[in-house]
Design a protein around this motif. Structure first.
Motif, short mmCIF file in Angstrom:
data_model
loop_
_atom_site.label_atom_id
_atom_site.label_comp_id
_atom_site.label_asym_id
_atom_site.label_seq_id
_atom_site.Cartn_x
_atom_site.Cartn_y
_atom_site.Cartn_z
N PHE A 163 -10.48 8.00 5.66
CA PHE A 163 -9.58 7.36 6.07
C PHE A 163 -9.43 6.13 4.73
N THR A 164 -8.25 6.05 4.38
CA THR A 164 -8.15 4.97 3.41
C THR A 164 -6.94 3.99 3.96
N PRO A 165 -7.05 2.72 4.29
CA PRO A 165 -5.98 2.11 5.05
C PRO A 165 -4.91 2.08 3.90
N PRO A 166 -3.55 2.23 4.56
CA PRO A 166 -2.44 2.05 3.70
C PRO A 166 -2.43 0.60 3.08
N THR A 167 -1.76 0.20 1.92
CA THR A 167 -1.76 -1.25 1.60
C THR A 167 -0.48 -1.63 2.65
#
Ligand code: FEO
Length: 169
Positions: A163-167
């Protein structure tokens, strides 16, 4: 100040996004129970994404001087017919969510709430991606069919998702 109708509609969508998160978490638990840890990981990450979708709206309502009102989250499905079924379900679910986002945009346009029309464009684009991802995995699963080796490889690939939080922008 956000219009009351818009505030209510976004609050409903916050609930729908949290339900999506809950549904995908339930799918993750299902995959864990049938020993496909990569698929379980994929849906766990997807559940995080849905929570992010909800929180982005949560923050927006606050920024516009509205009030976030959280309601009960519906109980998600617990079991599926086979390892491919959650993806068919997920794809159909995302198509339904796209319809909900479109309804929100329609309402924002109708009441001339340009800030919200603008805010929702992020979700419009996100839904294109969500549907595309789900449909491509549905396709891969069809190709694989009952081939255990193929399934093993796909499970491995799904296990690498993080999981990479969207900007925010
Ligand atoms: Fe929040 Fe998968 O749409």
């Amino acid at each position: 100040m956000i219009d009351e109708r818009m505030e209510e509609a976004i609050n409903k969508q916050i609930n729908a996004e949290l339900y999506s998160s809950y549904l995908y978490l339930s799918m993750s638990a299902y995959y864990d129970s049938i020993d496909l840890p990569g698929f379980a990981n994929w849906f766990r990450v997807q559940a995080e994404e849905e929570k992010f979708h909800a929180m982005k709206m949560f923050d927006y309502v606050g920024e516009r001087g509205g009030r976030v009102k959280l309601g009960a989250i519906e109980e998600p499905q617990l079991e599926w017919a086979d390892h491919a079924a959650p993806f068919d379900h997920g794809y159909a679910h995302e198509q339904k969510v796209t319809g909900m986002i479109n309804d929100l945009v329609n309402l924002a346009m109708e009441i001339r709430d340009h800030a919200t029309v603008n805010f929702l464009q992020w979700y419009v684009e996100e839904q294109v991606e969500e549907e595309d991802t789900a449909s491509s995995i549905v396709g891969k699963l069809k190709l694989i069919g009952k081939d255990g080796n193929g399934l093993f490889m796909l499970d491995k690939e799904m296990g690498t998702r993080v999981f990479t939080p969207p900007t925010k922008e």
